[in-house]
Design a protein around this motif. Sequence first.
Motif, PDB file in Angstrom:
ATOM      1  N   LEU A  86      13.496  20.558 115.067  1.00  0.00           N
ATOM      2  CA  LEU A  86      12.097  20.236 115.276  1.00  0.00           C
ATOM      3  C   LEU A  86      11.044  21.494 114.919  1.00  0.00           C
ATOM      4  O   LEU A  86      11.360  22.386 115.847  1.00  0.00           O
ATOM      5  CB  LEU A  86      11.870  19.442 116.614  1.00  0.00           C
ATOM      6  CG  LEU A  86      12.109  17.919 116.656  1.00  0.00           C
ATOM      7  CD1 LEU A  86      11.361  17.181 115.983  1.00  0.00           C
ATOM      8  CD2 LEU A  86      13.651  17.888 116.535  1.00  0.00           C
ATOM      9  N   SER A  87      10.403  21.607 114.055  1.00  0.00           N
ATOM     10  CA  SER A  87       9.363  22.644 113.567  1.00  0.00           C
ATOM     11  C   SER A  87       8.274  22.347 113.132  1.00  0.00           C
ATOM     12  O   SER A  87       8.472  21.277 112.118  1.00  0.00           O
ATOM     13  CB  SER A  87      10.233  23.579 113.061  1.00  0.00           C
ATOM     14  OG  SER A  87       9.684  24.252 112.224  1.00  0.00           O
ATOM     15  N   PRO A  88       6.931  22.910 113.181  1.00  0.00           N
ATOM     16  CA  PRO A  88       5.958  22.637 112.638  1.00  0.00           C
ATOM     17  C   PRO A  88       6.000  22.915 111.000  1.00  0.00           C
ATOM     18  O   PRO A  88       5.179  22.463 110.208  1.00  0.00           O
ATOM     19  CB  PRO A  88       4.782  23.340 113.249  1.00  0.00           C
ATOM     20  CG  PRO A  88       5.260  24.237 113.985  1.00  0.00           C
ATOM     21  CD  PRO A  88       6.667  23.946 114.325  1.00  0.00           C
ATOM     22  N   VAL A 130      12.394  19.468 110.500  1.00  0.00           N
ATOM     23  CA  VAL A 130      11.325  18.302 110.476  1.00  0.00           C
ATOM     24  C   VAL A 130      10.236  18.654 111.596  1.00  0.00           C
ATOM     25  O   VAL A 130      10.423  18.903 112.555  1.00  0.00           O
ATOM     26  CB  VAL A 130      12.489  16.753 111.172  1.00  0.00           C
ATOM     27  CG1 VAL A 130      11.336  15.787 111.096  1.00  0.00           C
ATOM     28  CG2 VAL A 130      13.549  16.764 110.451  1.00  0.00           C
ATOM     29  N   SER A 131       9.057  18.293 110.988  1.00  0.00           N
ATOM     30  CA  SER A 131       7.745  18.307 111.613  1.00  0.00           C
ATOM     31  C   SER A 131       7.316  17.063 111.908  1.00  0.00           C
ATOM     32  O   SER A 131       7.566  15.881 111.246  1.00  0.00           O
ATOM     33  CB  SER A 131       6.828  18.979 111.002  1.00  0.00           C
ATOM     34  OG  SER A 131       5.392  18.767 111.387  1.00  0.00           O
ATOM     35  N   ILE A 132       6.437  16.586 113.235  1.00  0.00           N
ATOM     36  CA  ILE A 132       5.909  15.418 113.303  1.00  0.00           C
ATOM     37  C   ILE A 132       4.712  15.271 113.039  1.00  0.00           C
ATOM     38  O   ILE A 132       4.044  14.225 113.419  1.00  0.00           O
ATOM     39  CB  ILE A 132       6.283  14.831 114.590  1.00  0.00           C
ATOM     40  CG1 ILE A 132       5.632  15.604 115.846  1.00  0.00           C
ATOM     41  CG2 ILE A 132       7.837  14.623 115.057  1.00  0.00           C
ATOM     42  CD1 ILE A 132       5.440  15.089 117.369  1.00  0.00           C
ATOM     43  N   GLY A 133       4.078  16.186 112.522  1.00  0.00           N
ATOM     44  CA  GLY A 133       2.708  16.344 112.011  1.00  0.00           C
ATOM     45  C   GLY A 133       2.289  17.747 111.953  1.00  0.00           C
ATOM     46  O   GLY A 133       2.627  18.611 112.672  1.00  0.00           O
ATOM     47  N   TYR A 135       0.060  19.881 113.499  1.00  0.00           N
ATOM     48  CA  TYR A 135      -0.363  20.472 114.591  1.00  0.00           C
ATOM     49  C   TYR A 135       0.872  21.074 115.301  1.00  0.00           C
ATOM     50  O   TYR A 135       1.986  21.024 115.050  1.00  0.00           O
ATOM     51  CB  TYR A 135      -0.886  19.486 115.498  1.00  0.00           C
ATOM     52  CG  TYR A 135      -0.192  18.024 115.565  1.00  0.00           C
ATOM     53  CD1 TYR A 135      -0.375  16.985 114.806  1.00  0.00           C
ATOM     54  CD2 TYR A 135       1.034  18.180 116.491  1.00  0.00           C
ATOM     55  CE1 TYR A 135       0.373  15.862 114.651  1.00  0.00           C
ATOM     56  CE2 TYR A 135       1.875  17.085 116.375  1.00  0.00           C
ATOM     57  CZ  TYR A 135       1.451  15.736 115.606  1.00  0.00           C
ATOM     58  OH  TYR A 135       2.336  14.761 115.853  1.00  0.00           O
ATOM     59  N   VAL A 136       0.298  22.114 116.354  1.00  0.00           N
ATOM     60  CA  VAL A 136       1.463  23.096 116.932  1.00  0.00           C
ATOM     61  C   VAL A 136       1.585  22.665 118.300  1.00  0.00           C
ATOM     62  O   VAL A 136       0.460  22.554 119.223  1.00  0.00           O
ATOM     63  CB  VAL A 136       1.089  24.329 116.624  1.00  0.00           C
ATOM     64  CG1 VAL A 136       2.264  25.346 117.374  1.00  0.00           C
ATOM     65  CG2 VAL A 136       0.965  24.798 115.483  1.00  0.00           C
ATOM     66  N   GLY A 139       6.683  22.940 122.074  1.00  0.00           N
ATOM     67  CA  GLY A 139       7.969  22.834 121.865  1.00  0.00           C
ATOM     68  C   GLY A 139       8.413  21.538 120.974  1.00  0.00           C
ATOM     69  O   GLY A 139       7.670  20.834 120.940  1.00  0.00           O
TER      70      GLY A 139
HETATM   71  N1  ADE Z   1       7.418  22.032 117.583  1.00  0.00           N
HETATM   72  C1  ADE Z   1       5.995  22.666 117.521  1.00  0.00           C
HETATM   73  N2  ADE Z   1       5.322  21.739 117.048  1.00  0.00           N
HETATM   74  C2  ADE Z   1       5.979  20.963 116.290  1.00  0.00           C
HETATM   75  C3  ADE Z   1       5.776  19.761 115.168  1.00  0.00           C
HETATM   76  N3  ADE Z   1       4.457  19.534 114.950  1.00  0.00           N
HETATM   77  N4  ADE Z   1       6.640  19.050 115.041  1.00  0.00           N
HETATM   78  C4  ADE Z   1       7.736  19.360 115.474  1.00  0.00           C
HETATM   79  N5  ADE Z   1       8.201  20.033 116.170  1.00  0.00           N
HETATM   80  C5  ADE Z   1       7.117  20.964 116.667  1.00  0.00           C
END
Ligand code: ADE
Length: 246
Positions: A86-88, A130-133, A135-136, A139
């Motif tokens: 999970l990461s932006p 994978v990012s869920i959107g 924004y940051v 975690g």
């Molecule tokens: N970790 C920090 N920001 C995130 C995001 N936008 N989506 C998924 N993981 C995240």
Amino acid sequence: MRIKVLTIFPEMLRPMLEASILKRAIDAGLIEVELVDIRPFSELKHKNTDDYPFGGGPGMVMLAQPIVDAVESCTGEAFRGKRLYLSPRGRTFTQKMAEELSKEDELLLLCGHYEGVDQRAIDLVIDEEVSIGDYVLTGGELGALVIIDAVARLIPGVLGSDESSEDESFSSGLLEYPQYTRPREYRGLAVPDILLSGDHAKIARWRRDRALELTYQRRPELLENIEMDKKDRIFMQALRERHGEA
Ligand code: ADE
């Protein structure tokens, strides 16, 4: 489906898994969610899981070693599925991705913290970010819960027949039509007569028109991928004319 979530804060996820539909799905054995604490995998004396970034800069970076060992302990030869971080900066999660992931036997969701994780952990044990959107978050835990929730409800049996996942925003590609329940009038606002008419064909048409209209008003770009029949096209033409577009 078996889902493993690797995190240094397993307690952040538990409440969501212990209520409502996710709890019911877990109790019924339709999904299995294992929360794996990364910290015990650290080989450092104080079980640290992060350190300062090489090259300087703010924040801390999660160590590769505990992550790689935790992932490897969860994904032996028999692992059949996707390992996601999970990461932006990842691919943006969509309903289509939820549908793809719901077909996997297993998922591994790695939650990062601080300024990220050592790139070598990603290179060694992650299939996709994978990012869920845009924004940051602090975690990846909320992201992992979003994925678990969106994927779980697509697994056969997780939703009851009266909670069907078919007739709603995004699965049809349209935003959902407005819903009403009792009473028929509330604070002077009446339920549209057509919904009380018992005429199922007319109700279906009304709902389709409202879905088309809402999507046109709020997310017009979604209409590009919608298959429309003749009635849809006539309705859309009238809508555009009303908005002075056609
Ligand atoms: N970790 C920090 N920001 C995130 C995001 N936008 N989506 C998924 N993981 C995240």
